[in-house]
Design a protein around this motif. Structure first.
Motif, PDB file in Angstrom:
ATOM      1  N   ILE A 165       0.848  -1.188   0.000  1.00 48.03           N
ATOM      2  CA  ILE A 165       0.000   0.000   0.000  1.00 48.03           C
ATOM      3  C   ILE A 165       0.887   1.244   0.000  1.00 48.03           C
ATOM      4  CG2 ILE A 165      -1.918  -1.150   1.189  1.00 48.03           C
ATOM      5  CD1 ILE A 165      -1.085   0.392   3.748  1.00 48.03           C
ATOM      6  N   ARG A 166       0.303   2.349  -0.433  1.00 47.19           N
ATOM      7  CA  ARG A 166       0.967   3.648  -0.344  1.00 47.19           C
ATOM      8  C   ARG A 166       0.246   4.437   0.747  1.00 47.19           C
ATOM      9  NH1 ARG A 166       4.115   5.793  -3.903  1.00 47.19           N
ATOM     10  NH2 ARG A 166       3.260   4.536  -5.588  1.00 47.19           N
ATOM     11  N   ALA A 167       1.008   4.971   1.673  1.00 48.48           N
ATOM     12  CA  ALA A 167       0.454   5.781   2.757  1.00 48.48           C
ATOM     13  C   ALA A 167       0.948   7.209   2.569  1.00 48.48           C
ATOM     14  CB  ALA A 167       0.891   5.237   4.107  1.00 48.48           C
ATOM     15  N   GLU A 168       0.009   8.122   2.352  1.00 48.05           N
ATOM     16  CA  GLU A 168       0.318   9.547   2.224  1.00 48.05           C
ATOM     17  C   GLU A 168      -0.539  10.278   3.246  1.00 48.05           C
ATOM     18  OE1 GLU A 168      -0.810   9.680  -1.886  1.00 48.05           O
ATOM     19  OE2 GLU A 168       1.292   9.709  -2.539  1.00 48.05           O
ATOM     20  N   GLY A 169       0.052  10.594   4.389  1.00 48.69           N
ATOM     21  CA  GLY A 169      -0.731  11.157   5.489  1.00 48.69           C
ATOM     22  C   GLY A 169      -1.738  10.122   5.948  1.00 48.69           C
ATOM     23  N   ASN A 170      -3.013  10.508   5.972  1.00 52.12           N
ATOM     24  CA  ASN A 170      -4.075   9.578   6.363  1.00 52.12           C
ATOM     25  C   ASN A 170      -4.650   8.824   5.170  1.00 52.12           C
ATOM     26  OD1 ASN A 170      -3.907  10.190   9.063  1.00 52.12           O
ATOM     27  ND2 ASN A 170      -5.377  11.874   8.914  1.00 52.12           N
ATOM     28  N   ARG A 171      -4.183   9.130   3.970  1.00 52.78           N
ATOM     29  CA  ARG A 171      -4.706   8.497   2.767  1.00 52.78           C
ATOM     30  C   ARG A 171      -3.922   7.223   2.441  1.00 52.78           C
ATOM     31  NH1 ARG A 171      -5.484  12.125  -2.361  1.00 52.78           N
ATOM     32  NH2 ARG A 171      -6.627  13.190  -0.729  1.00 52.78           N
ATOM     33  N   LEU A 172      -4.658   6.138   2.255  1.00 53.92           N
ATOM     34  CA  LEU A 172      -4.062   4.852   1.904  1.00 53.92           C
ATOM     35  C   LEU A 172      -4.549   4.448   0.522  1.00 53.92           C
ATOM     36  CD1 LEU A 172      -4.641   2.851   5.223  1.00 53.92           C
ATOM     37  CD2 LEU A 172      -2.624   4.170   4.552  1.00 53.92           C
ATOM     38  N   SER A 173      -3.656   3.893  -0.278  1.00 50.44           N
ATOM     39  CA  SER A 173      -4.063   3.377  -1.585  1.00 50.44           C
ATOM     40  C   SER A 173      -3.362   2.047  -1.848  1.00 50.44           C
ATOM     41  CB  SER A 173      -3.759   4.384  -2.696  1.00 50.44           C
ATOM     42  OG  SER A 173      -2.384   4.710  -2.724  1.00 50.44           O
ATOM     43  N   HIS A 174      -4.048   1.208  -2.579  1.00 45.83           N
ATOM     44  CA  HIS A 174      -3.555  -0.125  -2.898  1.00 45.83           C
ATOM     45  C   HIS A 174      -2.570  -0.053  -4.060  1.00 45.83           C
ATOM     46  CE1 HIS A 174      -3.982  -3.932  -5.255  1.00 45.83           C
ATOM     47  NE2 HIS A 174      -3.737  -4.439  -4.066  1.00 45.83           N
ATOM     48  N   ILE A 175      -1.490  -0.799  -3.945  1.00 46.41           N
ATOM     49  CA  ILE A 175      -0.534  -0.927  -5.045  1.00 46.41           C
ATOM     50  C   ILE A 175      -0.644  -2.328  -5.653  1.00 46.41           C
ATOM     51  CG2 ILE A 175       1.910  -0.950  -5.696  1.00 46.41           C
ATOM     52  CD1 ILE A 175       2.356   1.122  -3.435  1.00 46.41           C
ATOM     53  N   ALA A 176      -0.482  -3.354  -4.831  1.00 48.94           N
ATOM     54  CA  ALA A 176      -0.538  -4.735  -5.327  1.00 48.94           C
ATOM     55  C   ALA A 176      -0.684  -5.683  -4.144  1.00 48.94           C
ATOM     56  CB  ALA A 176       0.740  -5.071  -6.102  1.00 48.94           C
ATOM     57  N   ASN A 177      -1.109  -6.911  -4.429  1.00 48.66           N
ATOM     58  CA  ASN A 177      -1.183  -7.938  -3.392  1.00 48.66           C
ATOM     59  C   ASN A 177      -1.110  -9.306  -4.052  1.00 48.66           C
ATOM     60  OD1 ASN A 177      -4.134  -9.292  -3.292  1.00 48.66           O
ATOM     61  ND2 ASN A 177      -4.350  -7.158  -3.930  1.00 48.66           N
TER      62      ASN A 177
END
Length: 161
Positions: free
Chosen positions: A18-30
């Motif tokens: 995941i990418r964590a930018e502050g409180n924002r999380l986004s999926h990259i791969a799994n």
């Protein structure tokens, strides 16, 4: 910051980025890293190490997190899980990553709100927190949950002077 979550297992190790930018999380791969159950234990551990090393090289995470070992009713299963977890920790450390370690109860509490959540609840909350992703099975969902837990703990640590 790119975070790698890991749910270790000798047969299947789940991973999630995941990418964590502050409180924002986004999926990259799994996904899942599988070993051949017919192969000797040392070969399975070496294969797991090679797959993790390649995964880390391909995605270049800045940090990793791993679920701690829980005790199974079967001591042999617990020992194999511990050996796989050792490989996971070693591969991440060899790549220079700081590794957070979290109990399954803490991961569930961070993602669902209760430490006694069922696997299906964890899976559902991971899908809600990271919308639009396709989760590659329960091991990958658990690994993404570990990454989310780590992101929350890192964000909290940054806020504390």
């Amino acid at each position: 910051m790119i975070l790698l979550g890991l749910d270790p297992g000798l047969g299947t190790t789940g991973w999630g980025l995941i990418r964590a930018e502050g409180n924002r999380l986004s999926h990259i791969a799994n996904g899942r890293l599988k070993t051949d159950s017919a192969a000797p234990l040392p070969r399975r551990l070496a294969h797991l190490d090679a797959m993790l090393t390649a995964l880390i090289a391909d995605h270049a995470p800045q940090a990793a997190a791993c679920e701690e070992v829980f005790v199974n009713a079967n001591p042999q299963s617990t020992l194999k899980l511990g050996q796989a977890r050792g490989v996971v920790l070693c591969a991440a450390a060899r790549a220079g990553l700081e590794v957070g370690e979290y109990s399954p109860t803490l991961v569930k509490k961070a993602v669902v709100g209760t430490g006694r959540a069922e696997k299906a609840q964890v899976h559902a909350m991971v899908a809600r927190l990271l919308p639009g992703l396709k989760i590659d099975g329960p091991d990958a969902a658990d690994a993404l949950a570990v990454a989310i837990c780590h992101a929350h703990h890192l964000a909290s640590a940054r806020r504390i002077p």
